[in-house]
Design a protein around this motif. Sequence first.
Motif, mmCIF file in Angstrom:
data_model
loop_
_atom_site.group_PDB
_atom_site.id
_atom_site.type_symbol
_atom_site.label_atom_id
_atom_site.label_comp_id
_atom_site.label_asym_id
_atom_site.label_seq_id
_atom_site.Cartn_x
_atom_site.Cartn_y
_atom_site.Cartn_z
ATOM 1 N N VAL A 97 0.660 -1.251 0.093
ATOM 2 C CA VAL A 97 0.055 -0.204 -0.044
ATOM 3 C C VAL A 97 0.833 1.300 0.068
ATOM 4 O O VAL A 97 1.872 1.460 0.960
ATOM 5 N N ARG A 98 0.712 2.088 -0.912
ATOM 6 C CA ARG A 98 1.278 3.407 -1.049
ATOM 7 C C ARG A 98 0.345 4.600 -0.668
ATOM 8 O O ARG A 98 -0.660 4.583 -1.233
ATOM 9 N N LEU A 99 1.067 5.338 0.031
ATOM 10 C CA LEU A 99 0.118 6.470 0.459
ATOM 11 C C LEU A 99 0.446 7.399 -0.431
ATOM 12 O O LEU A 99 1.614 7.917 -0.996
ATOM 13 N N ASN A 100 -0.755 8.393 -0.902
ATOM 14 C CA ASN A 100 -0.680 9.463 -2.033
ATOM 15 C C ASN A 100 -1.418 10.729 -1.295
ATOM 16 O O ASN A 100 -2.454 10.425 -0.598
ATOM 17 N N ALA A 101 -0.682 11.796 -1.599
ATOM 18 C CA ALA A 101 -1.435 12.951 -1.266
ATOM 19 C C ALA A 101 -2.743 13.355 -1.530
ATOM 20 O O ALA A 101 -3.668 13.764 -0.745
ATOM 21 N N THR A 102 -3.079 12.984 -2.835
ATOM 22 C CA THR A 102 -4.530 13.240 -3.366
ATOM 23 C C THR A 102 -5.292 12.075 -3.215
ATOM 24 O O THR A 102 -6.675 12.056 -2.867
#
Length: 112
Positions: A77-82
Motif C-alpha cells: 500500500v502506497r500513500l498518496n497526497a490526493t
Amino acid sequence: MTQLIRFRTEDGGEAVVEVSEDEPGIVAVSRLGDAIADATGSLEEGLNRIRGIAQTTLNRLISLPRPPEEVTVEFGVRLNATAGAVIARTETEGHLKVAMVWRARTGGSAQD
C-alpha cells in the motif's frame, strides 16, 4: 528527492509519510515552513479504499466453485497526497505491506 506528506487521523492524530517528489498530487514547496504537505483526506479515508479492495478479493475467492481452505493475500500500500492509499505496483514499493489470511472454519465460511 523526497517530500513529506501529513495524513490526519480521525482521532486527531497525524502520520507523516515520505514520498517521492514525482508522486502524483505532490506540489513542490518553496518555503522552509511548508516542508510538510497536507494530504487532502484522512488516513482512514484512504485506507477504506484498500479495505474495499480486500473485501472484494475475499468475496470473489471464497465464491469459487471449489473455494480454497485458506486464502492469503499480500500487497503493498502506497500513500498518496490526493488519492489517500493506493495499491503499489510492487510489494516493496509500498509504505505498508499488508498480509491477510482467511482460514476456512468448520461448519462456516471464511467470512463468519
